[in-house]
Design an enzyme around this catalytic site. Structure first.
Site, PDB file in Angstrom:
ATOM      1  N   SER A  19      -4.074  -1.537  -4.666  1.00  0.00           N
ATOM      2  CA  SER A  19      -2.493  -1.852  -5.398  1.00  0.00           C
ATOM      3  C   SER A  19      -2.420  -1.886  -6.793  1.00  0.00           C
ATOM      4  O   SER A  19      -1.816  -2.848  -7.444  1.00  0.00           O
ATOM      5  CB  SER A  19      -2.176  -3.258  -4.713  1.00  0.00           C
ATOM      6  OG  SER A  19      -1.869  -2.985  -3.276  1.00  0.00           O
ATOM      7  N   GLY A  77      -3.204  -0.669  -0.359  1.00  0.00           N
ATOM      8  CA  GLY A  77      -1.852  -0.287   0.176  1.00  0.00           C
ATOM      9  C   GLY A  77      -1.244  -1.577   0.711  1.00  0.00           C
ATOM     10  O   GLY A  77      -0.326  -1.397   1.408  1.00  0.00           O
ATOM     11  N   LYS A  79      -4.636  10.880  -1.222  1.00  0.00           N
ATOM     12  CA  LYS A  79      -5.002  10.722   0.200  1.00  0.00           C
ATOM     13  C   LYS A  79      -4.125  11.915   0.754  1.00  0.00           C
ATOM     14  O   LYS A  79      -4.171  12.989   0.250  1.00  0.00           O
ATOM     15  CB  LYS A  79      -4.436   9.334   0.624  1.00  0.00           C
ATOM     16  CG  LYS A  79      -5.066   8.318  -0.057  1.00  0.00           C
ATOM     17  CD  LYS A  79      -4.790   6.789   0.463  1.00  0.00           C
ATOM     18  CE  LYS A  79      -5.313   5.787  -0.746  1.00  0.00           C
ATOM     19  NZ  LYS A  79      -5.243   4.368  -0.288  1.00  0.00           N
ATOM     20  N   GLU A 122     -13.219  -1.420  -4.504  1.00  0.00           N
ATOM     21  CA  GLU A 122     -11.901  -1.287  -3.912  1.00  0.00           C
ATOM     22  C   GLU A 122     -11.889  -2.246  -2.660  1.00  0.00           C
ATOM     23  O   GLU A 122     -12.375  -2.168  -1.500  1.00  0.00           O
ATOM     24  CB  GLU A 122     -11.416   0.190  -3.027  1.00  0.00           C
ATOM     25  CG  GLU A 122     -11.466   1.152  -4.066  1.00  0.00           C
ATOM     26  CD  GLU A 122     -10.569   2.397  -3.772  1.00  0.00           C
ATOM     27  OE1 GLU A 122      -9.719   2.671  -4.298  1.00  0.00           O
ATOM     28  OE2 GLU A 122     -10.928   2.578  -2.479  1.00  0.00           O
ATOM     29  N   GLU A 146     -10.915   3.906   3.857  1.00  0.00           N
ATOM     30  CA  GLU A 146     -10.090   4.649   5.270  1.00  0.00           C
ATOM     31  C   GLU A 146     -11.197   5.573   5.952  1.00  0.00           C
ATOM     32  O   GLU A 146     -10.809   5.679   7.234  1.00  0.00           O
ATOM     33  CB  GLU A 146      -9.022   5.458   4.578  1.00  0.00           C
ATOM     34  CG  GLU A 146      -7.907   4.289   4.264  1.00  0.00           C
ATOM     35  CD  GLU A 146      -7.038   4.743   2.913  1.00  0.00           C
ATOM     36  OE1 GLU A 146      -7.084   5.955   2.592  1.00  0.00           O
ATOM     37  OE2 GLU A 146      -6.293   4.000   2.265  1.00  0.00           O
ATOM     38  N   ASN A 178      -6.052   8.989  -6.488  1.00  0.00           N
ATOM     39  CA  ASN A 178      -6.292   9.360  -4.981  1.00  0.00           C
ATOM     40  C   ASN A 178      -5.072   9.475  -4.040  1.00  0.00           C
ATOM     41  O   ASN A 178      -4.410   8.529  -3.712  1.00  0.00           O
ATOM     42  CB  ASN A 178      -7.465   8.306  -4.480  1.00  0.00           C
ATOM     43  CG  ASN A 178      -7.450   8.743  -2.896  1.00  0.00           C
ATOM     44  OD1 ASN A 178      -7.216   9.790  -2.409  1.00  0.00           O
ATOM     45  ND2 ASN A 178      -8.243   7.695  -2.103  1.00  0.00           N
ATOM     46  N   HIS A 204     -14.769   6.079   1.062  1.00  0.00           N
ATOM     47  CA  HIS A 204     -13.267   5.346   1.019  1.00  0.00           C
ATOM     48  C   HIS A 204     -13.282   4.501   2.402  1.00  0.00           C
ATOM     49  O   HIS A 204     -13.636   4.859   3.164  1.00  0.00           O
ATOM     50  CB  HIS A 204     -12.223   6.311   0.983  1.00  0.00           C
ATOM     51  CG  HIS A 204     -11.073   5.758   0.484  1.00  0.00           C
ATOM     52  ND1 HIS A 204     -10.266   4.848   1.390  1.00  0.00           N
ATOM     53  CD2 HIS A 204     -10.466   5.762  -0.761  1.00  0.00           C
ATOM     54  CE1 HIS A 204      -9.182   4.453   0.649  1.00  0.00           C
ATOM     55  NE2 HIS A 204      -9.247   4.629  -0.569  1.00  0.00           N
TER      56      HIS A 204
HETATM   57  P1  13P Z   1      -3.367   1.935  -3.283  1.00  0.00           P
HETATM   58  O1  13P Z   1      -3.420   1.922  -4.823  1.00  0.00           O
HETATM   59  O2  13P Z   1      -2.125   2.626  -2.537  1.00  0.00           O
HETATM   60  O3  13P Z   1      -3.492   0.528  -2.970  1.00  0.00           O
HETATM   61  O4  13P Z   1      -4.621   2.561  -3.034  1.00  0.00           O
HETATM   62  C1  13P Z   1      -5.852   2.251  -3.261  1.00  0.00           C
HETATM   63  C2  13P Z   1      -6.875   3.321  -3.023  1.00  0.00           C
HETATM   64  O5  13P Z   1      -7.364   3.115  -1.746  1.00  0.00           O
HETATM   65  C3  13P Z   1      -7.637   4.111  -4.003  1.00  0.00           C
HETATM   66  O6  13P Z   1      -8.486   4.930  -3.204  1.00  0.00           O
END
Ligand code: 13P
Length: 258
Positions: free
Chosen positions: A215, A175, A11, A169, A99, A9, A97
């Site tokens: 992560s 992150g 982003k 997740e 976010e 992903n 997601h």
């Molecule tokens: P990270 O791998 O950067 O922690 O992000 C995970 C994520 O949100 C994948 O959708």
């Protein structure tokens, strides 16, 4: 056997030239790999789905959108519909997601509408669910996961593995560099699979891929995907470099081949 999925992903990262060089490096890297039972996916930002598609030619690498509108068409400035994605042969789309839940106030009811929009055109949703740190610390993980599943999949029929991928997740691991341990993640994945079994059937629950996100990186992927109910990863930061993405695919091949 369930499909292992290694999905990047991206982003809001990468410009046109970065997208092009990643796609060509990974498409090239996959040529010599045994991808049986493994699906590799990347989710570029909307403007780059077309060029990514063209760059794939006959590569097994698949694409995913990062979001979709719940609406079919019309006056919704800035939105992208499921029909538009279907018209460019998009096989997957991420929805729910954390976010988007936190920065765009998306709730389970809205995410369910998006899931239905994707289902109507045959695009596989990658449905993200996960608890916050506060919820985990107060012992509410199980309740939060079940309530997200019940909200997003209320009265939704699932017939095959093409109808759903679930990404667990934990918000506190996204992150942050703080990964759930294999045991912590396995516990929640098993819970999700039990819920699928009760809600749908034992047969279906065994077919749906449940992937982990938060992560994940080459250094920790094997400890996670070697667990019985963890069928791959949805990877943010560590999926941005082609070499790191290819390494994680190698790990999936290694674990898959036992
Ligand atoms: P990270 O791998 O950067 O922690 O992000 C995970 C994520 O949100 C994948 O959708």
């Amino acid at each position: 056997m369930r499909e292992f999925i290694i999905a990047g992903n991206w982003k809001m990262n990468k410009d046109l030239s970065e997208v092009r060089s990643f796609i060509s490096e990974v498409a090239d890297g996959l040529k010599t790999k045994d991808m049986k039972g493994i699906t590799a996916i990347v989710a570029p930002a909307f403007p780059f789905l077309g060029v990514s598609y063209e760059g794939l030619s006959d590569s097994p690498l698949k694409l995913s959108a990062q979001d979709v509108s719940m609406h079919e068409k019309g006056a919704f400035t800035g939105e992208v519909s499921a029909l538009m994605l279907e018209s460019i042969s998009m096989p997957y789309c991420i929805i729910g997601h954390s976010e988007r839940r936190s920065y765009h106030a998306e709730d389970d009811a809205l995410i369910r509408e998006k899931l239905l929009a994707l289902a109507s055109v045959g695009i596989t949703p990658i449905l993200c669910i996960g608890e916050s740190l506060e919820e985990r610390d107060s012992g509410d993980t199980e309740d939060v996961i079940i309530s997200q599943l019940e909200g997003c999949l209320k009265d939704v029929n699932i017939y095959s593995d093409k109808d759903l991928v679930i990404a667990y997740e934990p918000v506190w691991a996204i992150g942050t560099g703080r990964t759930a341990s294999g045991e912590q993640a396995q516990e929640v994945h098993a819970l999700i699979r039990r819920w699928l079994e009760e809600r749908y059937s034992a047969e279906l629950s065994k077919k749906i891929s449940i992937i982990y996100g938060g992560s994940m990186k080459p250094e920790n992927i094997e400890g996670l995907i070697s667990k019985p109910d963890i069928d791959g990863g949805l990877i943010g930061g560590a999926s941005l470099e082609a070499a790191s993405f290819l390494k994680m695919i190698d790990s999936a091949i290694k674990i898959r081949n036992g």
